[in-house]
Design an enzyme around this catalytic site. Structure first.
Site, PDB file in Angstrom:
ATOM      1  N   CYS A  82       9.754  -1.444  -0.404  1.00 25.38           N
ATOM      2  CA  CYS A  82      10.367  -0.547   0.114  1.00 25.38           C
ATOM      3  C   CYS A  82      11.912  -0.515   0.443  1.00 25.38           C
ATOM      4  CB  CYS A  82       9.618  -0.237   1.272  1.00 25.38           C
ATOM      5  SG  CYS A  82       9.475  -1.250   2.650  1.00 25.38           S
ATOM      6  N   HIS A 144      14.011   1.302   8.009  1.00 24.15           N
ATOM      7  CA  HIS A 144      13.763  -0.030   7.324  1.00 24.15           C
ATOM      8  C   HIS A 144      14.952  -0.833   6.491  1.00 24.15           C
ATOM      9  CE1 HIS A 144      10.384  -2.790   5.778  1.00 24.15           C
ATOM     10  NE2 HIS A 144      11.767  -3.546   6.511  1.00 24.15           N
TER      11      HIS A 144
END
EC number: 3.1.6.-
Length: 589
Positions: A82, A144
């Site tokens: 990710c 993130h």
């Protein structure tokens, strides 16, 4: 005679005005700046939704987007995990160009909010481009991509410093660690080894007491106390980070303010949906960019009770269907506010589904359809092929399917084009504007070569021949599955980029236009073009590497370790904790 003629001309004028008005509306939609809604799932497999072939999970709202818009069948993430994938999505550049690629197997993504790595401040995101063009920009959900550089509150990597006017969500992401009842996910095997090491160190001073009290020989108290202190300090050093992962990483923020620490995981999805709908309502009269970064379908698969048992595929399927329902609520809001025709909606996932996530015999990770591999597996198709759906009524033809290689990196120049932005001229942009392809003005993707990295290591390259529909894929490195033949790395939890891998010389070659499952490797005996294809791809790789320049590595050992002075904290460190979110959630559900 004049009266009927007057009526007839009046009727003709009204019809003509309506017809011209319709043309004007369509023209305005295409040539004015549309609203933009980006919907990104977390670890959703390309085979998890019905419009990509699934017949066990119900996804009517995502399917509606596909039927009313354009569906891409070779849409590819720039990384199979990710953090680097999202960095590429936001910047239109391979993550290795911004230092957002790891040289280590341990930390493939950012692991601590208290770390010092993140999306560099000199990178320009599509949010910043559109912000400069007058768009109101918002991010709801998972970030993130780092938080702070040098001090707890500098927030140099924060979404608000990367072009977003509003942020509500998790600066990190969802982990099993965020739910107390779940088995720890972050560095699980390291934690087990640390507990064992602590137990061994604690045994040393106890064992030294035996000869002392048995009068076999004298052991100085200073030695015993020194070993006890060593064991205690060792425990404190590692437990201060790993022992409080839920409190350190699982926090909820509104802009720069922490509003829940640790977050209440059972409420976070409903809060996110409420914020997304409120953002649309706030800025419906001006062009806006809304990026909804779902926590679905990452473990621990937090799902509202009304969706539990809703699907035929267990808790994972329930979580997919809940996300689809949330997509439907967003689409309903656009319909209700009469924004549908003037809004580009895009749906995707950051990477393929993770195969190794299981609980007993239950599969808690995604399904990647016919494609080999999954999340974290370098260049195997299952880890990088993701859904790609665009809907823009009056501009894009409904129900169109495009079988051409495209990339998440293409969103950057595409949004710049439709939003009137100017692409940076001081850096290489690897993405390509998709609008000519989506509108049907061209029939082939501008991507001739695409490079698939695992961390900083180039594992695979793809060549799309311009003169035909053939797509060649060359694997130089592939991960070793465990156990052998399992199709995933169940032993380690995620496949390695280096070390436990197989290097191929000559490389593996597939024609993915005919063999998308990568089941039949080609060789000089069964493919006459083998040598010429490999040489062509190697020349492209050589040219690509000439364009890479050294940059600070955001995943260095120093950047990825937890630092107490960078840990975001609501309250007085280390006694961090608060819950400032008291909204009634029933309106969102």
């Amino acid at each position: 005679m004049k009266q009927p003629f007057s009526n007839w001309t009046s009727w003709l004028s009204v019809c003509l005005c309506c017809w011209l008005g319709g043309l004007s509306a369509a023209f305005t939609t295409r040539n004015s700046r549309p609203n933009i809604v980006l919907l990104m799932a977390d670890d959703l497999g390309v085979g998890d939704i019905c419009c990509y072939g699934n017949n066990t999970v119900s996804t009517p709202n995502i399917d509606r987007l596909a039927s009313e818009g354009v569906r891409l069948t070779q849409h590819l993430a720039a990384a199979s995990v990710c953090t680097p994938s999202r960095a590429a999505f936001l910047t239109g550049r391979y993550p290795i160009r911004s230092g957002m690629a790891s040289a280590f197997n341990l930390n493939r993504g950012l692991t601590w909010l208290g770390g010092s790595g993140g999306l560099p401040t000199n990178e320009t995101t599509f949010a910043k481009l559109l912000q400069h063009r007058g768009y109101r920009t918002g991010l709801i959900g998972k970030w993130h991509l780092g938080l702070s550089c040098a001090s707890r509150d500098d927030h140099c990597y924060h979404p608000l410093n990367h072009g977003f006017d509003y942020f509500y969500g998790l600066p990190f992401g969802l982990l099993n660690d965020c739910q107390m009842s779940k088995t720890a996910e972050l560095h699980r095997w390291i934690r087990i080894k640390l507990w064992i090491s602590t137990a061994v160190l604690c045994l040393v001073p106890l064992l030294l007491l035996i000869p002392k009290f048995a009068h076999w020989f004298s052991v100085p108290w200073k030695v015993i106390i020194a070993f006890a202190l060593l064991a205690f300090l060792f425990f404190i050093v590692w437990y201060s980070s790993y022992g409080f992962t839920r409190r350190w990483n699982c926090i909820l923020m509104r802009n720069h303010e922490i509003i829940q620490q640790p977050m209440r995981e059972d409420r976070v999805s409903s809060l996110m949906l409420k914020e997304a709908l409120a953002f649309i309502d706030r800025y419906k009269r001006s062009p806006f960019l809304l990026f909804v970064s779902f926590l679905h379908v990452h473990t621990p698969l937090i799902t509202k009770e009304k969706f539990v048992g809703h699907s035929k595929y267990g808790l994972y399927g329930d979580n997919v269907e809940e996300m689809d329902w949330m997509v439907g609520r967003i689409l309903e809001t656009l319909d209700r506010e009469l924004l549908t025709n003037h809004t580009l909606v895009y749906f995707t996932s950051d990477n393929g589904g993770r195969l190794e996530v299981q609980e007993g015999e239950a599969q808690l990770g995604g399904y990647n359809g016919i494609y080999k591999g999954g999340q974290g597996m370098g260049g195997w198709e299952g880890g990088i092929r993701v859904p790609g759906i665009f809907r823009w009524p009056t501009v894009l033809k409904a129900g169109k399917v495009i079988d051409e290689p495209t990339s998440l990196m293409d969103i950057y120049p595409t949004l710049s084009y439709i939003g009137g932005g100017i692409l940076p001229q001081d850096r290489i942009i690897d993405g390509r504007n998709l609008m000519p392809l989506l509108e049907g003005r061209v029939s082939h993707s501008e991507h001739e070569f695409l490079f698939h990295y695992c961390g900083v290591y180039l594992h695979t390259a793809r060549w799309h021949q311009k003169d035909c529909a053939t797509v060649w894929k060359v694997h130089y490195v592939t991960p070793n599955f465990s156990p052998d033949g399992a199709g995933a790395c169940y032993g380690s939890g995620i496949c390695s980029c280096s070390g436990d891998v197989t290097y191929h010389d000559p490389p593996l070659l597939f024609d993915v236009s005919k063999d998308p499952s990568e089941a039949r490797p080609l060789n000089p005996d069964n493919e006459a073009l083998f040598d010429s294809v490999v040489k062509k791809v190697e020349a492209a790789i050589k040219e690509h590497r000439r364009t890479l320049t050294p940059v600070p590595q955001q995943f260095s050992v120093f950047n990825t370790i937890w630092k107490p002075w960078l840990q975001p904290c609501c309250g007085t460190f280390p006694f961090c904790g608060c819950d400032k979110e008291y909204d009634i959630l029933s309106t969102a559900w």
